[in-house]
Design an enzyme around this catalytic site. Structure first.
Site, PDB file in Angstrom:
ATOM      1  N   TRP A   1       0.837  -1.193   0.000  1.00  0.00           N
ATOM      2  CA  TRP A   1       0.000   0.000   0.000  1.00  0.00           C
ATOM      3  C   TRP A   1       0.869   1.238   0.000  1.00  0.00           C
ATOM      4  CZ3 TRP A   1      -2.791   0.987   5.330  1.00  0.00           C
ATOM      5  CH2 TRP A   1      -1.937   0.685   6.388  1.00  0.00           C
TER       6      TRP A   1
ATOM      7  N   HIS B   1      -7.395  19.271  -7.863  1.00  0.00           N
ATOM      8  CA  HIS B   1      -7.707  19.519  -9.265  1.00  0.00           C
ATOM      9  C   HIS B   1      -6.596  18.991 -10.165  1.00  0.00           C
ATOM     10  CE1 HIS B   1     -11.213  21.997  -8.161  1.00  0.00           C
ATOM     11  NE2 HIS B   1     -10.480  22.224  -7.089  1.00  0.00           N
TER      12      HIS B   1
ATOM     13  N   HIS C   1     -10.858  15.407 -12.964  1.00  0.00           N
ATOM     14  CA  HIS C   1     -11.345  15.848 -11.660  1.00  0.00           C
ATOM     15  C   HIS C   1     -12.661  16.603 -11.766  1.00  0.00           C
ATOM     16  CE1 HIS C   1      -8.892  19.372 -12.945  1.00  0.00           C
ATOM     17  NE2 HIS C   1      -9.825  20.079 -12.323  1.00  0.00           N
TER      18      HIS C   1
ATOM     19  N   HIS D   1     -15.209  26.008  -5.432  1.00  0.00           N
ATOM     20  CA  HIS D   1     -13.877  26.146  -6.021  1.00  0.00           C
ATOM     21  C   HIS D   1     -13.587  27.583  -6.433  1.00  0.00           C
ATOM     22  CE1 HIS D   1     -10.328  25.453  -8.329  1.00  0.00           C
ATOM     23  NE2 HIS D   1     -10.909  25.426  -9.517  1.00  0.00           N
TER      24      HIS D   1
ATOM     25  N   HIS E   1     -15.330  29.056 -14.971  1.00  0.00           N
ATOM     26  CA  HIS E   1     -15.275  28.900 -13.516  1.00  0.00           C
ATOM     27  C   HIS E   1     -16.185  29.912 -12.829  1.00  0.00           C
ATOM     28  CE1 HIS E   1     -11.605  26.570 -14.384  1.00  0.00           C
ATOM     29  NE2 HIS E   1     -11.755  26.056 -13.187  1.00  0.00           N
TER      30      HIS E   1
END
Length: 260
Positions: free
Chosen positions: A64, A72, A76, A82, A210
């Site tokens: 692991w 981002h 994504h 945001h 955005h």
């Protein structure tokens, strides 16, 4: 209820291949391209793995890693908080699960972008597509195919920057406003590093996708791949961001269901 249930029909269709699962996700690794902002701003971290154990004295039966990544980075999901226009709206953990499965349409602008990497989608492009196909889906995704995913193995080719800045396709400011405020879709999906065009820093407002989308409680999906495998209409998108509390977004596994 008579007859098979809708879920049993779906399971059977997945099993016999009449519904195909198309992975729209870019593999996430240290070489995944990341956005580069001007040096005076904070920068996102590229994806990185740090091994914890690998069948050794640190853990004899298990392998692991810890990982670090920007929210981002890679394929994504952009949540409303945001952007400053959506600062009081949902974080990625608060996005209703019911909104993570939605119909999608795919608008293809690969020919235009091949001629001009700064190509901008305008409202008339979308209206012309609607006239030839169907209206944009209420509560669904508008996916913009540009062929840009072919560049995703190279940071330089993907950002396509020169001394004037990056040159990647996107939407005009008016188109971004229209999609966010007038169209019925819940979000915009693109193949580029972000929902905005490379030149969007100089638009009014700056980064209009955005600004308008986040301020309208809508979402973004970026760095998608394999949009060429989707039909213009009829696909269903499943977006799976991590539910990061107070997170502004998350790397996501994005799948599409397509009837064959």
């Amino acid at each position: 209820m008579t007859g098979p249930s809708p879920l049993s029909v779906l399971v059977a269709a997945l099993a016999d291949g009449s519904v195909e699962v198309v992975d729209l996700t870019s593999p996430l690794s240290a070489s995944t391209p990341v956005i580069q902002l001007p040096p005076e701003f904070g920068q996102t971290a590229p994806f990185a793995l740090a091994e914890i154990s690998r069948y050794d004295d640190r853990g004899p039966a298990w392998y692991w890693n810890n990982f670090t990544s920007g929210e981002h980075t890679g394929t994504h999901f952009d949540a409303p908080n945001h952007w400053v226009t959506g600062k009081d709206l949902a974080d990625v953990a608060s996005v209703p699960a019911s909104r993570l499965i939605a119909p999608a349409v795919v608008l293809d602008f690969t020919a235009e972008v091949a001629k001009d990497p700064d190509f901008l989608v305008d409202v008339d492009h979308i209206r012309t597509w609607e006239a030839a196909n169907v209206p944009l889906p209420a509560g669904g995704w508008l996916l913009v195919r540009t062929g840009w995913d072919a560049r995703s193995s190279s940071q330089e080719e993907f950002l396509n920057a020169d001394e004037t800045g990056p040159h990647t396709p996107g939407m005009s400011p008016e188109c971004a406003r229209w999609v966010a405020q007038e169209s019925p879709v819940l979000g915009l999906g693109v193949e580029t590093v972000g929902t905005d065009a490379g030149r969007a820093h100089s638009f009014d407002p700056p980064f209009p996708c955005h600004s308008y989308l986040m301020g309208s409680d809508k979402y973004g999906l970026t760095q998608l791949q394999n949009l060429s495998k989707l039909p213009p209409t009829g696909a269903v998108v499943i977006a799976g961001p991590l539910p990061i509390v107070n997170g502004s977004g998350s790397p996501a596994r994005v799948l599409a269901l397509v009837e064959r």
